[in-house]
Motif scaffolding. Structure first.
Motif, PDB file in Angstrom:
ATOM      1  N   GLU B   9     -57.004   2.280 -11.939  1.00  0.00           N
ATOM      2  CA  GLU B   9     -55.580   2.517 -11.651  1.00  0.00           C
ATOM      3  C   GLU B   9     -54.483   1.047 -11.623  1.00  0.00           C
ATOM      4  O   GLU B   9     -53.986   1.540 -11.913  1.00  0.00           O
ATOM      5  CB  GLU B   9     -55.739   2.671  -9.990  1.00  0.00           C
ATOM      6  N   GLY B  82     -59.657   6.442 -16.817  1.00  0.00           N
ATOM      7  CA  GLY B  82     -57.823   5.844 -15.957  1.00  0.00           C
ATOM      8  C   GLY B  82     -57.440   6.780 -16.535  1.00  0.00           C
ATOM      9  O   GLY B  82     -57.136   7.524 -17.814  1.00  0.00           O
ATOM     10  N   SER B  83     -56.387   6.853 -16.163  1.00  0.00           N
ATOM     11  CA  SER B  83     -54.903   7.780 -17.286  1.00  0.00           C
ATOM     12  C   SER B  83     -54.610   7.727 -18.610  1.00  0.00           C
ATOM     13  O   SER B  83     -54.686   6.185 -18.576  1.00  0.00           O
ATOM     14  CB  SER B  83     -53.932   7.569 -15.879  1.00  0.00           C
TER      15      SER B  83
END
Lengths: 267, 267
Positions: B9, B82-83
């Motif tokens: 994050e 991850g995004s």
């Protein structure tokens, strides 16, 4: 040099507006114009009656090596000259080569008009959904090397006069006559109506490229990697494959065009 | 998925340091590591015993479509997720595909070791001064398609494990064994000492590629466009040309490799 040229010192000079931010220009529309880069490409531009130059823009340290090229530039085409720094500011990135021109197509024939203009013996490339500029440029380069008479493509293919496509083609995009219009289906119809044998390249093709005996009028149809050609189109055509190992992803479409055109060329 | 993964994050997380600014990393040195991008390339990476993965990094919306690939990843290789926003921040640009791995070569054979490992019948590609990553990647892709056993190259050629070369090769740079060392002359010596017929591609080649009858051990030698191969090297070798129109700039070296390897393949 023997010609007058116009020194550009201000990056905001309106006379060189067409060269401003040329990277973005490809994306926002080019109003029928194109950007030619490099000595080799400019030589093709000025040797080709179907293309016209609006202006030329040179980095000052390149002018001396350009005598032969400068002699080909019509007297009514302005030649702008700027320093490397001014040129980079105008273009919006580092202009490695420092040799640019803005060009325009003189003619834009329809697919049918272009095909009607071809001789009895002709080799044509037909493209469906070739959206990648690198592939487009490479296909034009291969087509020029193997004497292709014309390239016809659907609207799903990118414009061969994108800056990068022209550069990758080493100017062939300015040399090989082309038309871009409508659907792949309509292009195949137009080719068949004019007696072309349409060979559709496909990894699952029925005929090995090495065994193809080209007739007088041959068209090589290439689709994008991944989606390939639409099945309803393939059903109507002779499908041709390039034999290769089965344990690896197929060839790039430009590499396939090189192998196929080398085979189809009768020079 | 059936495996544990590690959610990232914070773009500053030290565990994903190897993915940071991967564009620049190609330029400043990669310490024996490489970046593999995309599902197809990762599939090649995990199918190849000569390469090892250190970690995998996926965009969260790609995880669901990866069941088959994830099953191939050894249990001791961490999988980071991850995004899209976090991934783009880490990589320093928009990660279109969202599928990355850091890999490492397990073996780095010398040119002689690699050639000594080949069977009696073998097809080799030798490269001199191929510095362009696109061309390098395309040559590997063509080599994989036509069953090339090994690629040997001089120090003037770029590393095939550059990010872009791997991507253009669709993973073939991780698949086809290669060695990169010394001069083109030394490579030709090593090939000839092992009974290879070395065919040097040149626009002025004495023999037409279409007439070549490959023997048991053939090496295709390719030089950079422009400079081409050194004259003292060409004098010792069979030179081979691809016939094409004479009024246009020669083929791109990758396109030439496609045509030649298609001809030399005995699959």
């Amino acid at each position: 040099m023997n010609r007058d040229y116009i020194l550009i010192e201000d990056p905001e000079d309106p006379r060189i507006a067409a060269y401003r931010d040329i990277r973005e220009r490809d994306l926002v529309g080019r109003e029928g114009k194109f950007v030619a880069e490099g000595k080799t490409v400019l030589n093709v531009l000025f040797a080709n009656a179907r293309m016209e130059a609006e202006s030329v823009f040179l980095r000052e340290n390149r002018v001396d090596g350009m005598t032969e090229l400068l002699a080909k530039i019509p007297a009514d085409v302005p030649i702008y000259v700027g320093s490397g720094a001014v040129m980079d500011q105008i273009a919006g990135f580092h202009m490695h080569r420092g040799v640019l021109a803005i060009g325009r197509r003189v003619d834009s024939p329809s697919v049918e008009e272009l095909l009607d203009s071809l001789p009895d013996e002709a080799l044509v490339v037909a493209l469906a959904g070739i959206a990648n500029h690198d592939n487009m440029g490479s296909i034009f380069r291969n087509a020029a090397a193997f004497g292709v008479d014309a390239i016809v493509m659907d609207q799903g293919s990118c414009d061969p006069l994108y800056r990068k496509a022209i550069r990758v083609s080493v100017g062939a995009a300015l040399k090989v006559p082309f038309a871009r219009e409508g659907s792949a289906e309509a292009i195949v119809d137009a080719l068949m109506a004019r007696g072309f044998d349409v060979l559709a390249m496909s990894p699952q093709g029925a005929l090995d490229m090495a065994d193809v005996k080209p007739g007088n009028r041959t068209a090589l149809l290439l689709g994008a990697e991944g989606p390939g050609l639409p099945p309803h189109l393939m059903e109507r055509l002779t499908t041709v494959r390039i034999s290769m190992r089965t344990d690896f992803d197929s060839l790039n479409v430009a590499a396939a065009s090189a192998i196929a055109l080398h085979r189809l060329w009768r020079g």
